[in-house]
Design a protein around this motif. Structure first.
Motif, PDB file in Angstrom:
ATOM      1  N   TYR A  28     -29.749 -17.350  54.415  1.00 12.65           N
ATOM      2  CA  TYR A  28     -29.010 -17.740  53.212  1.00 12.65           C
ATOM      3  C   TYR A  28     -28.682 -19.228  53.232  1.00 12.65           C
ATOM      4  N   GLU A  29     -28.182 -19.698  54.386  1.00 14.96           N
ATOM      5  CA  GLU A  29     -27.740 -21.101  54.402  1.00 14.96           C
ATOM      6  C   GLU A  29     -28.927 -22.050  54.277  1.00 14.96           C
ATOM      7  N   ASP A  30     -30.079 -21.681  54.846  1.00 16.00           N
ATOM      8  CA  ASP A  30     -31.249 -22.569  54.725  1.00 16.00           C
ATOM      9  C   ASP A  30     -31.699 -22.647  53.266  1.00 16.00           C
ATOM     10  N   LEU A  31     -31.773 -21.486  52.612  1.00 16.23           N
ATOM     11  CA  LEU A  31     -32.212 -21.465  51.209  1.00 16.23           C
ATOM     12  C   LEU A  31     -31.227 -22.244  50.335  1.00 16.23           C
ATOM     13  N   LEU A  32     -29.942 -22.026  50.580  1.00 18.32           N
ATOM     14  CA  LEU A  32     -28.926 -22.673  49.749  1.00 18.32           C
ATOM     15  C   LEU A  32     -28.917 -24.193  49.972  1.00 18.32           C
ATOM     16  N   LEU A  33     -28.972 -24.584  51.243  1.00 20.85           N
ATOM     17  CA  LEU A  33     -28.885 -26.022  51.531  1.00 20.85           C
ATOM     18  C   LEU A  33     -30.153 -26.750  51.066  1.00 20.85           C
ATOM     19  N   ASP A  34     -31.288 -26.059  51.089  1.00 17.55           N
ATOM     20  CA  ASP A  34     -32.540 -26.626  50.529  1.00 17.55           C
ATOM     21  C   ASP A  34     -32.355 -26.905  49.044  1.00 17.55           C
ATOM     22  N   GLN A  35     -31.763 -25.900  48.383  1.00 16.35           N
ATOM     23  CA  GLN A  35     -31.556 -26.027  46.949  1.00 16.35           C
ATOM     24  C   GLN A  35     -30.609 -27.200  46.636  1.00 16.35           C
ATOM     25  N   VAL A  36     -29.578 -27.334  47.447  1.00 22.71           N
ATOM     26  CA  VAL A  36     -28.621 -28.428  47.238  1.00 22.71           C
ATOM     27  C   VAL A  36     -29.339 -29.772  47.403  1.00 22.71           C
ATOM     28  N   SER A  37     -30.168 -29.885  48.450  1.00 25.65           N
ATOM     29  CA  SER A  37     -30.812 -31.192  48.647  1.00 25.65           C
ATOM     30  C   SER A  37     -31.858 -31.460  47.560  1.00 25.65           C
ATOM     31  N   GLN A  38     -32.516 -30.407  47.082  1.00 28.16           N
ATOM     32  CA  GLN A  38     -33.461 -30.602  45.962  1.00 28.16           C
ATOM     33  C   GLN A  38     -32.726 -31.076  44.718  1.00 28.16           C
ATOM     34  N   ALA A  39     -31.585 -30.452  44.454  1.00 25.02           N
ATOM     35  CA  ALA A  39     -30.803 -30.825  43.274  1.00 25.02           C
ATOM     36  C   ALA A  39     -30.322 -32.274  43.398  1.00 25.02           C
ATOM     37  N   GLN A  40     -29.938 -32.645  44.627  1.00 20.14           N
ATOM     38  CA  GLN A  40     -29.456 -34.020  44.826  1.00 20.14           C
ATOM     39  C   GLN A  40     -30.565 -35.030  44.590  1.00 20.14           C
ATOM     40  N   LYS A  41     -31.804 -34.654  44.955  1.00 17.96           N
ATOM     41  CA  LYS A  41     -32.941 -35.582  44.797  1.00 17.96           C
ATOM     42  C   LYS A  41     -33.399 -35.658  43.348  1.00 17.96           C
ATOM     43  N   SER A  42     -33.310 -34.545  42.634  1.00 15.34           N
ATOM     44  CA  SER A  42     -33.970 -34.455  41.336  1.00 15.34           C
ATOM     45  C   SER A  42     -33.397 -35.393  40.266  1.00 15.34           C
ATOM     46  N   LYS A  43     -32.107 -35.440  40.092  1.00 19.84           N
ATOM     47  CA  LYS A  43     -31.542 -36.364  39.104  1.00 19.84           C
ATOM     48  C   LYS A  43     -30.068 -36.609  39.392  1.00 19.84           C
ATOM     49  N   LYS A  44     -29.525 -37.570  38.695  1.00 18.12           N
ATOM     50  CA  LYS A  44     -28.106 -37.877  38.903  1.00 18.12           C
ATOM     51  C   LYS A  44     -27.274 -36.774  38.260  1.00 18.12           C
ATOM     52  N   ALA A  45     -26.216 -36.387  38.955  1.00 15.72           N
ATOM     53  CA  ALA A  45     -25.372 -35.335  38.400  1.00 15.72           C
ATOM     54  C   ALA A  45     -24.627 -35.859  37.173  1.00 15.72           C
ATOM     55  N   ASP A  46     -24.561 -35.054  36.136  1.00 17.41           N
ATOM     56  CA  ASP A  46     -23.846 -35.462  34.930  1.00 17.41           C
ATOM     57  C   ASP A  46     -22.944 -34.298  34.518  1.00 17.41           C
ATOM     58  N   LEU A  47     -21.670 -34.439  34.830  1.00 18.50           N
ATOM     59  CA  LEU A  47     -20.733 -33.342  34.603  1.00 18.50           C
ATOM     60  C   LEU A  47     -20.584 -33.040  33.103  1.00 18.50           C
ATOM     61  N   THR A  48     -20.595 -34.095  32.282  1.00 16.77           N
ATOM     62  CA  THR A  48     -20.427 -33.890  30.837  1.00 16.77           C
ATOM     63  C   THR A  48     -21.591 -33.072  30.296  1.00 16.77           C
ATOM     64  N   GLU A  49     -22.801 -33.431  30.760  1.00 18.82           N
ATOM     65  CA  GLU A  49     -23.980 -32.693  30.294  1.00 18.82           C
ATOM     66  C   GLU A  49     -23.905 -31.220  30.728  1.00 18.82           C
ATOM     67  N   LEU A  50     -23.406 -31.038  31.943  1.00 24.18           N
ATOM     68  CA  LEU A  50     -23.287 -29.667  32.453  1.00 24.18           C
ATOM     69  C   LEU A  50     -22.286 -28.861  31.602  1.00 24.18           C
ATOM     70  N   VAL A  51     -21.141 -29.473  31.314  1.00 20.16           N
ATOM     71  CA  VAL A  51     -20.101 -28.757  30.565  1.00 20.16           C
ATOM     72  C   VAL A  51     -20.509 -28.586  29.091  1.00 20.16           C
ATOM     73  N   TYR A  52     -21.061 -29.677  28.496  1.00 18.89           N
ATOM     74  CA  TYR A  52     -21.435 -29.609  27.068  1.00 18.89           C
ATOM     75  C   TYR A  52     -22.945 -29.417  26.922  1.00 18.89           C
ATOM     76  N   GLY A  53     -23.533 -28.577  27.756  1.00 22.59           N
ATOM     77  CA  GLY A  53     -24.986 -28.334  27.682  1.00 22.59           C
ATOM     78  C   GLY A  53     -25.365 -27.708  26.339  1.00 22.59           C
ATOM     79  N   LYS A  54     -26.550 -27.105  26.298  1.00 22.18           N
ATOM     80  CA  LYS A  54     -27.089 -26.599  25.029  1.00 22.18           C
ATOM     81  C   LYS A  54     -26.169 -25.568  24.355  1.00 22.18           C
ATOM     82  N   ASN A  55     -25.558 -24.720  25.194  1.00 21.49           N
ATOM     83  CA  ASN A  55     -24.813 -23.606  24.603  1.00 21.49           C
ATOM     84  C   ASN A  55     -23.324 -23.905  24.539  1.00 21.49           C
ATOM     85  N   HIS A  56     -22.897 -24.665  23.569  1.00 19.62           N
ATOM     86  CA  HIS A  56     -21.463 -24.818  23.379  1.00 19.62           C
ATOM     87  C   HIS A  56     -21.142 -24.808  21.896  1.00 19.62           C
ATOM     88  N   TRP A  57     -19.934 -24.498  21.602  1.00 20.26           N
ATOM     89  CA  TRP A  57     -19.543 -24.445  20.199  1.00 20.26           C
ATOM     90  C   TRP A  57     -18.073 -24.852  20.077  1.00 20.26           C
TER      91      TRP A  57
END
Ligand SMILES: Cc1ncc(C[n+]2csc(CCOP(=O)(O)OP(=O)(O)O)c2C)c(N)n1
Ligand code: SF4
Length: 336
Positions: free
Chosen positions: A304-333
């Motif tokens: 579990y920890e290997d899979l999870l930590l891999d995912q975390v490092s992939q997410a960190q590499k892929s793009k800059k985190a944007d909290l606003t985009e996460l909160v106000y993503g496609k599905n909001h009203w």
């Protein structure tokens, strides 16, 4: 499991804490503690690289008596605390110490999910078939009809078989040992330590105060060799004083037979990679069968920890985190 750090070799007594051990005289927990201290010393790891997490119960006092890091957590929740710790500090050797009440009753849900996830932790279930700390109520491993303070007419509960549960939930290392059989217990603990993934070890533990001799019929020295069978990978499943008994497979069922009545080729050979066979072995109980001791099953799959930590490092590499985009993503009203 991380590589050991450089440091002078430690002795079992280096793993003993300065706390007075407060179990009843004759409690099986003393023997397990001593063997665990020996096994920890043999790993070559520093004390600071171990974390021992427990729930609530007599057995759960374990972390106080070890000179390692540890938590005495809440009833049944040790697996969840261990999960958090292992994900945050994957290099630590994490051990969960629990009783049959703690992990199979109030903590049943947490136990099965820890096993399913295959975290690289070591789960030691001290099975004394009773609630020790709360003075003798029946537990999920008490035998049907058991008379206790909470079941004066005998239980009407069918008990859990902890190893079948662990196999079913997906544990990748499943073993059993006995509190006072130090040599095989140490070997199983070291096997668990070296295994990458969740190790589940059931330890038959005697509670002389509230359930004395619960396993004596199979653990007493004079009968041990006839009523226990040592599991060794690649070795034929034979037992008895003169190894005169054997296990064979008959239409997908195990049968205990006289060795002289079958050919050597018919005798089942233990294969720790065979999960189906491990299930059959987990259901063997005296007097119909000898009770197996040692490693029932060992398999490999991603932790579990290997899979999870891999995912975390992939997410960190892929793009800059944007909290606003996460909160106000496609599905909001907007509620007006
Ligand atoms: C939330 C909660 N419910 C119940 C209890 C009472 N309690 C304490 S230990 C225990 C059972 C311990 O039995 P077991 O896990 O078999 O451990 P042993 O003492 O035999 O080692 C129970 C029910 C508690 N402490 N907290
Ligand atoms: S009550 Fe039983 S399990 Fe608890 S310390 Fe005493 S002997 Fe050990």
């Amino acid at each position: 499991m991380a590589e050991p750090h450089e440091h002078p070799p430690l002795k079992p007594k280096d793993f003993a804490s300065d706390q007075a051990v407060r179990w009843c005289p004759g409690c099986g927990d003393y023997a397990v503690l001593k063997t665990a201290q020996q096994a920890f010393a043999e790993t070559g790891r520093a004390r600071s690289e171990f974390a021992v997490i427990s729930g609530i119960g007599c057995s759960s006092r374990f972390p106080y008596y070890l000179s390692t890091y540890g938590f005495h957590t809440i009833h049944g929740r040790a697996p969840s605390v261990a999960l958090g710790l292992k994900v945050a500090r994957p290099e630590l050797s994490v051990w969960v110490i629990t009783g049959d009440g703690d992990s199979l009753s109030i903590g049943g849900n947490h136990t099965i999910h820890a096993l399913r996830r295959n975290l690289d932790i070591n789960f030691l279930l001290f099975n004394n078939r009773i609630y020790g700390l709360t003075k003798g109520q029946y537990s999920p491993t008490s035998e049907l009809g058991k008379v206790t303070k909470s079941s004066p007419m005998g239980t009407v509960d069918h008990p859990f078989d902890p190893l079948s549960l662990a196999l079913g939930a997906g544990a990748t290392f499943v073993a059993r040992s006995v509190d006072v059989q130090a040599k095989p217990l140490k070997s199983v603990l070291l096997g668990a330590y070296h295994h990458k993934g969740t190790s589940f070890v059931e330890i038959y533990q005697n509670c002389p105060i509230f359930n004395d001799d619960a396993f004596a019929v199979i653990t007493d020295k004079p009968v041990r060799t006839e009523r226990q069978i040592e599991l060794e990978h690649g070795k034929p499943l034979v037992y008895g004083k003169k190894q005169e008994m054997a296990l064979v497979l008959d239409r997908l069922r195990l049968r205990a037979v006289k060795r002289s009545d079958v050919s050597e080729a018919e005798i089942l050979v233990h294969d720790t990679a065979n999960r189906e066979q491990a299930f059959l072995l987990a259901q063997m109980h005296w007097p119909e069968f000898p009770e197996p001791m040692g490693v029932f099953y060992q398999g490999q799959r991603a932790t579990y920890e290997d899979l999870l930590l891999d995912q975390v490092s992939q997410a960190q590499k892929s793009k800059k985190a944007d909290l606003t985009e996460l909160v106000y993503g496609k599905n909001h009203w907007t509620v007006q």
